[in-house]
Scaffold this motif. Sequence first.
Motif, short mmCIF file in Angstrom:
data_model
loop_
_atom_site.label_atom_id
_atom_site.label_comp_id
_atom_site.label_asym_id
_atom_site.label_seq_id
_atom_site.Cartn_x
_atom_site.Cartn_y
_atom_site.Cartn_z
N GLY A 1 0.82 -1.20 0.00
CA GLY A 1 0.00 0.00 0.00
C GLY A 1 0.86 1.25 0.00
O GLY A 1 2.07 1.20 0.21
N PRO A 2 0.23 2.41 -0.22
CA PRO A 2 0.99 3.65 -0.35
C PRO A 2 1.49 4.20 0.99
O PRO A 2 0.87 4.02 2.03
N VAL A 3 2.65 4.87 0.92
CA VAL A 3 3.20 5.65 2.03
C VAL A 3 3.19 7.09 1.56
O VAL A 3 3.61 7.39 0.44
N THR A 4 2.72 8.01 2.40
CA THR A 4 2.57 9.40 1.97
C THR A 4 3.43 10.34 2.80
O THR A 4 3.84 10.02 3.93
N VAL A 5 3.70 11.50 2.22
CA VAL A 5 4.42 12.56 2.92
C VAL A 5 3.84 13.89 2.46
O VAL A 5 3.46 14.04 1.29
N VAL B 1 11.72 -3.26 1.19
CA VAL B 1 11.86 -2.06 2.01
C VAL B 1 10.64 -1.88 2.92
O VAL B 1 9.50 -2.12 2.52
N ASP B 2 10.91 -1.50 4.17
CA ASP B 2 9.82 -1.28 5.12
C ASP B 2 9.27 0.13 4.97
O ASP B 2 9.90 1.02 4.39
N ARG B 3 8.10 0.34 5.54
CA ARG B 3 7.38 1.59 5.35
C ARG B 3 8.08 2.77 6.04
O ARG B 3 8.09 3.89 5.51
N ALA B 4 8.70 2.53 7.17
CA ALA B 4 9.40 3.60 7.87
C ALA B 4 10.59 4.10 7.05
O ALA B 4 10.83 5.31 6.96
N THR B 5 11.33 3.17 6.45
CA THR B 5 12.45 3.57 5.61
C THR B 5 11.97 4.35 4.40
O THR B 5 12.54 5.38 4.02
N MET B 6 10.90 3.88 3.78
CA MET B 6 10.39 4.60 2.61
C MET B 6 9.85 5.97 2.99
O MET B 6 10.00 6.93 2.22
N ARG B 7 9.29 6.10 4.17
CA ARG B 7 8.84 7.43 4.61
C ARG B 7 10.03 8.37 4.77
O ARG B 7 9.96 9.55 4.42
N ASP B 8 11.16 7.84 5.27
CA ASP B 8 12.36 8.67 5.38
C ASP B 8 12.87 9.07 4.00
O ASP B 8 13.30 10.22 3.80
N VAL B 9 12.83 8.16 3.05
CA VAL B 9 13.23 8.49 1.68
C VAL B 9 12.35 9.60 1.13
O VAL B 9 12.83 10.57 0.53
N LEU B 10 11.04 9.50 1.33
CA LEU B 10 10.11 10.52 0.85
C LEU B 10 10.37 11.88 1.52
O LEU B 10 10.26 12.92 0.87
N ARG B 11 10.72 11.87 2.79
CA ARG B 11 11.02 13.12 3.49
C ARG B 11 12.21 13.81 2.83
O ARG B 11 12.19 15.03 2.61
#
Length: 310
Positions: free
Chosen positions: A224-228, A270-280
């Motif tokens: 599912g999607p991760v948003t920022v 990749v886990d969602r927390a890591t991808m959220r950091d990438v998006l940030r």
Amino acid sequence: MLDRFDLLVIGECVADIVRSPDAADRVHPGGSPANVAYGLARLGHGATLLTQLGADENGRLIRDHLTGAGVDVRTDGSAAPTPSAVVALDGTGRAAYTFEITWTLGAVSLDRAPQHLHTGSIAAVMEPGAATVVAAVESLRTGATVSYDPNVRPALMGDHEAAVRRAERCVALSDVVKASDEDLEWLYPGQDPVKAAERWLATGPAVVLVTRGGDGACAVLPGGPVTVDALPVEVVDTVGAGDAFMSGTLHALAAHGLLGASGRERLRAVDRATMRDVLRHAAASAAVTVGRAGANPPDGTELDAALSRM
């Protein structure tokens, strides 16, 4: 961080002639792939750009701009003039483009195989050079991760159905794909951008990123999607914003060890927390760029300062 020359970008350089109401024209070095290479170098990475540049004033301007940041510029020796684009800005800083460009890239030998390859934009759709780009991706992707940004320019895309097929072919060859909601609207009119990204995800990439300007961005993953959210900023212009988002993305993925053949399986898990950091990191990089004129992405200090405000 990847070693110098391990990040290869293939694509066009363009002299952006920025035209806004009640102001003199300004010429900025541009071209989506060139902007990504420049952004990576600004963030401390070694970046090689395989491109075409004319032996003219705009070509010298762009080459000096890129090499001044540490980009290793490789060309195929073409005598064609440096491509240009008139960038018309409206009262909100939003850009519209009119191009004068040819793309005839020929094969160029590299003295070192990259760990990551980025391409997209005009270079991946305009023939005859697009065939060289796709052949390079097919040749290098076994030993390198691949990222792709369609960066749709409707005036240069040609037949719509053929353009969609070309974009989908590049998506299927890639590990990381980034597209704006406007790109996806042109490719798939009337369809929800996230749904379109989910279909792309099913064809091969590990992640598809969708940018929405001031409304933030999302990473479409199998779970599912991760948003920022976008970082609030007073917009000067949007030139190069998506390219800064892309260089910020690759910078963060490299820091997490998710690029290169050795990082491909980790990227796919990749886990969602890591991808959220990438998006940030990506959103902060874009915010710095829209806060000043032209395609002017942040260096590491500026990116850290922007991240501290998110």
